[in-house]
Design an enzyme around this catalytic site. Structure first.
Site, PDB file in Angstrom:
ATOM      1  N   GLU A   1     -19.939 107.418  25.805  1.00  0.00           N
ATOM      2  CA  GLU A   1     -21.462 106.781  25.479  1.00  0.00           C
ATOM      3  C   GLU A   1     -22.693 107.954  25.285  1.00  0.00           C
ATOM      4  O   GLU A   1     -23.926 107.719  25.952  1.00  0.00           O
ATOM      5  CB  GLU A   1     -21.176 105.834  26.682  1.00  0.00           C
ATOM      6  CG  GLU A   1     -20.305 104.704  27.126  1.00  0.00           C
ATOM      7  CD  GLU A   1     -20.081 104.095  28.345  1.00  0.00           C
ATOM      8  OE1 GLU A   1     -21.264 103.890  28.838  1.00  0.00           O
ATOM      9  OE2 GLU A   1     -18.971 102.940  27.828  1.00  0.00           O
TER      10      GLU A   1
ATOM     11  N   GLU B   1     -12.010 101.383  25.606  1.00  0.00           N
ATOM     12  CA  GLU B   1     -12.607 100.888  27.187  1.00  0.00           C
ATOM     13  C   GLU B   1     -13.073  99.238  27.260  1.00  0.00           C
ATOM     14  O   GLU B   1     -13.552  99.193  25.895  1.00  0.00           O
ATOM     15  CB  GLU B   1     -13.524 102.041  28.275  1.00  0.00           C
ATOM     16  CG  GLU B   1     -13.688 102.663  28.703  1.00  0.00           C
ATOM     17  CD  GLU B   1     -15.169 103.396  29.445  1.00  0.00           C
ATOM     18  OE1 GLU B   1     -15.577 102.524  29.918  1.00  0.00           O
ATOM     19  OE2 GLU B   1     -14.998 104.611  29.246  1.00  0.00           O
TER      20      GLU B   1
HETATM   21  C1  BG6 Z   1     -18.519 102.159  31.343  1.00  0.00           C
HETATM   22  C2  BG6 Z   1     -18.371 103.872  32.088  1.00  0.00           C
HETATM   23  O1  BG6 Z   1     -19.710 102.362  30.533  1.00  0.00           O
HETATM   24  O2  BG6 Z   1     -18.329 101.369  32.149  1.00  0.00           O
HETATM   25  C3  BG6 Z   1     -17.769 103.826  32.569  1.00  0.00           C
HETATM   26  O3  BG6 Z   1     -17.465 104.411  30.769  1.00  0.00           O
HETATM   27  C4  BG6 Z   1     -17.560 102.778  33.896  1.00  0.00           C
HETATM   28  O4  BG6 Z   1     -17.332 105.326  33.035  1.00  0.00           O
HETATM   29  C5  BG6 Z   1     -17.438 101.560  33.130  1.00  0.00           C
HETATM   30  O5  BG6 Z   1     -17.206 103.755  35.169  1.00  0.00           O
HETATM   31  C6  BG6 Z   1     -18.084 100.163  34.142  1.00  0.00           C
HETATM   32  O6  BG6 Z   1     -19.257 100.694  34.811  1.00  0.00           O
HETATM   33  P1  BG6 Z   1     -19.626 100.340  35.871  1.00  0.00           P
HETATM   34  O7  BG6 Z   1     -20.839 100.634  36.218  1.00  0.00           O
HETATM   35  O8  BG6 Z   1     -19.662  98.707  36.219  1.00  0.00           O
HETATM   36  O9  BG6 Z   1     -18.047 100.964  36.832  1.00  0.00           O
END
Ligand code: BG6
Length: 460
Positions: A166, A364
């Site tokens: 990202e 992801e």
């Molecule tokens: C993604 C990131 O954008 O979102 C991760 O690459 C992150 O590192 C994940 O943990 C979830 O985001 P959050 O803030 O809800 O944990």
């Protein structure tokens, strides 16, 4: 199987070094901006949890890799911690860090799990942040040296490399929206940081090509599909601007080899253009990736602005659109974001139609839930909502693949509940539950479901 995936599809999850490794006394690791900010700005972190107490992957990697195998992973993404390898960001290597990554990679391979290794997941070594982090062009060289070292040390066994996770986030969250250290709010500085990250990415790809390693190299993007409130020209223009600033800026630079002309003219008009030399432009134009990762969590809905921006305010993409709360939208209330499974299909179509149908994978996707222990029965988190979330997203992904999308795999965020930037352990995303008191890791219902999915290459 009604929803069937190719036999060689990559199934697994993603994580990152800072979010999962934790610290051990005398591990030789240097501090990064998260080690520093979670102590010095502790009030900004949920329950004040620091990076020291993340999910113990540094100690537990062997057992964790066994756990991955137990639920059917054939691939796993994590990152190398720059400051674990080079405590000062440059100079002397930390041999304990080298040993750890060697052992972790070897263990993954021994268990038949393909390592996907990312070089930078938001974690600037503090020593380099002290000289400006990615705002300083010198740091591009430091990153290139770090990348070269990683390729030299691990490139014989790692076949899938990613330069950044990202790339927009360190710029946007660290230099415009006050979420990540150094908590600067200044668009022009954010733009410089983003541009330098693009250059650092290009330098790493160049080095990888020069070394003639046989694997693939790419980048992980967070593509947020943008939807206008209506088809009114003012809403459409708002959507175009949101997309231009937050997605096309970086996507076009990486995948088309140039920044969008419209973005350049808007930034010129508002005196927000960072310094971009002809050498930079040539480097960006000549850099091609092999594999793209897409992180998808939510859509972005926008509408035309209701009020003029504050004339004394900081220049920002939000000068051109307002966020739109669509009536009836389906929310993940823990995280405060909309759930919209069709977004994954829309992204796939965009890659297919606008970005040359490059090879890609879902790097992801996931659902973070607060107080997940409320769903525990007989020691197992009954996370049916996560199974439904998976099924819905995979169904749309499958449809896009049937229509020709070159998607090679699906990685969930994440393997075991992990620490996160600001939210710390508030929202749980894992296939495994982490008991933060005892360190115990137990498979959730979704983990068992995932195993069946990977065995059957799909689901009914
Ligand atoms: C993604 C990131 O954008 O979102 C991760 O690459 C992150 O590192 C994940 O943990 C979830 O985001 P959050 O803030 O809800 O944990």
């Amino acid at each position: 199987m009604t929803t069937e995936f190719p036999k060689n599809f990559f199934w697994g999850a993603a994580s990152s070094a800072t979010q999962s490794e934790g610290r051990e006394p005398h591990d030789g690791k240097g501090e990064n901006i998260w080690d520093y900010s979670s102590k010095e700005f502790n009030f900004r972190f949920y329950d004040g949890v620091t990076t020291e107490h993340t999910s113990y992957f540094y100690q537990d990697y062997k057992e964790d890799i066994q756990r991955m195998k137990e639920i059917g992973f054939n691939s796993f993404r994590t990152s190398i911690s720059w400051s674990r390898l080079f405590p000062d960001g440059v100079g002397e290597l930390n041999q304990k860090g080298v040993d750890f990554y060697n052992q972790m990679i070897d263990e993954l391979l021994a268990q038949g799990i393909e390592p996907f290794i990312n070089l930078y997941h938001f974690d600037m070594p503090i020593k380099l942040q002290e000289i400006g982090g990615f705002e300083n062009r010198e740091v591009i060289q430091a990153y290139a040296d770090y990348a070269r070292t990683c390729f030299e040390l691990f490139g014989d066994r790692v076949n899938y490399w990613f330069t950044f996770n990202e790339p927009m986030i360190p710029a946007e969250a660290g230099y415009l929206h006050d979420r990540h250290y150094p908590y600067v709010v200044d668009f022009k500085r954010a733009a410089a940081v983003l541009h330098h990250i693009v250059l650092a990415h290009c330098e790493a790809v160049k080095i990888y090509r020069e070394m003639k390693l046989s694997g693939k190299i790419g980048i992980i993007m967070d593509v947020i599909p943008v939807y206008p409130r209506s088809q009114h020209p003012a809403d459409l223009e708002a959507a175009e601007m949101a997309d231009l600033f937050y997605t096309k800026s970086i996507n076009d630079a990486i995948l088309k080899g140039k920044y969008p002309d419209k973005l350049k003219s808007v930034l010129l008009e508002y005196d927000q253009l960072p310094e971009v030399t002809t050498t930079d432009t040539a480097l960006i134009a000549s850099t091609k990736i092999d594999l793209l990762g897409i992180n998808y969590y939510r859509p972005r809905r926008v509408k035309a602005k209701e009020c003029l921006p504050n004339p004394q305010g900081v220049f920002s993409p939000e000068w051109f659109f307002d966020n739109y709360e669509m009536p009836g939208r389906r929310m993940n209330t823990s995280r405060g974001i909309e759930i919209y499974p069709k977004g994954i299909y829309d992204i796939a179509k965009k890659i297919q139609n606008e970005y040359g149908n490059i090879d890609w994978f879902v790097s992801e996707n996931g659902i973070g839930i607060q107080e997940e222990e409320q769903f525990m029965e007989n020691g197992i988190v009954q996370d049916d909502y996560r199974i439904d979330f998976l099924k819905e997203h995979l169904t749309y992904l499958n449809l896009a693949m049937k229509e020709g999308a070159n998607c090679l795999g699906y990685h969930m965020w994440t393997f075991v509940d992990c620490w996160s930037w600001g939210n710390a352990y508030k929202n749980r995303y894992g296939f495994y539950r982490l008991d933060t008191e005892t360190g115990e890791k137990t498979c959730k219902k979704s983990g068992h479901w995932f195993k069946k999915l990977t065995e059957n290459h799909g689901f009914e």
